[in-house]
Design a protein around this motif. Structure first.
Motif, PDB file in Angstrom:
ATOM      1  N   ASN A  24       0.628  -0.980  -0.043  1.00  0.00           N
ATOM      2  CA  ASN A  24       0.098  -0.051   0.192  1.00  0.00           C
ATOM      3  C   ASN A  24       0.959   1.258  -0.031  1.00  0.00           C
ATOM      4  O   ASN A  24       0.305   2.406  -0.221  1.00  0.00           O
ATOM      5  N   TYR A  82     -12.322   2.374   5.450  1.00  0.00           N
ATOM      6  CA  TYR A  82     -11.509   1.076   5.196  1.00  0.00           C
ATOM      7  C   TYR A  82     -12.392  -0.206   5.354  1.00  0.00           C
ATOM      8  O   TYR A  82     -12.483  -1.023   4.369  1.00  0.00           O
ATOM      9  N   PHE A  87     -11.447  -2.655   2.583  1.00  0.00           N
ATOM     10  CA  PHE A  87      -9.766  -2.689   2.417  1.00  0.00           C
ATOM     11  C   PHE A  87      -9.248  -3.796   3.409  1.00  0.00           C
ATOM     12  O   PHE A  87      -9.720  -4.192   4.469  1.00  0.00           O
TER      13      PHE A  87
END
Length: 136
Positions: A24, A82, A87
């Motif tokens: 990321n 998220y 995520f």
């Protein structure tokens, strides 16, 4: 799939901001050096942010409580988002001069906050300069 949150304490002088191995490209890096350093006081030099004396100092003499309330607000925005978007990874880093007092304290407190507020997440905590404090 659970959101995995990796929390680090680190030293700006020794290792710098921890690398994000998830691909990321990083996450949050909070600089604790603006908070008074208990490591400059003789009785706390050999202690860490996990020791009661250091914790009391940070909680009563410094702006640490205010700092952490702001951090909680900031990271909560991202964690909520998220989770909503499925995520998989978030990294949160706390740095200070030596990675022993302020960053350790901050990482411990934010890890506990996230575990309580977001029990559906998987939180890992890594003290990069104080490996004897690592626990899972």
């Amino acid at each position: 799939m659970s959101l995995k949150i990796e929390i680090h304490s680190f030293s700006y002088k020794k290792g710098g901001i921890p690398k994000d191995n998830t691909g990321n490209g990083g996450g949050f890096a909070f600089d604790c050096r603006g908070i008074l350093n208990p490591g400059r006081i003789d009785e706390y030099k050999q202690q860490t942010g996990c020791d009661v004396g250091v914790q009391n100092y940070l909680e009563t003499v410094t702006e640490m409580p205010k700092f952490l309330e702001l951090v909680k607000s900031i990271v909560s925005i991202n964690i909520d988002d998220y989770i909503a978007r499925n995520f998989e990874n978030l990294q949160i880093n706390f740095g200070c001069t030596g990675g022993q007092h302020r960053s350790v304290y901050s990482a411990e407190k934010i890890a506990a906050f996230i575990k309580e507020k977001y029990p559906q997440t998987v939180v890992t905590l890594q003290h990069d300069e104080q490996p004897q404090l690592n626990h899972q």
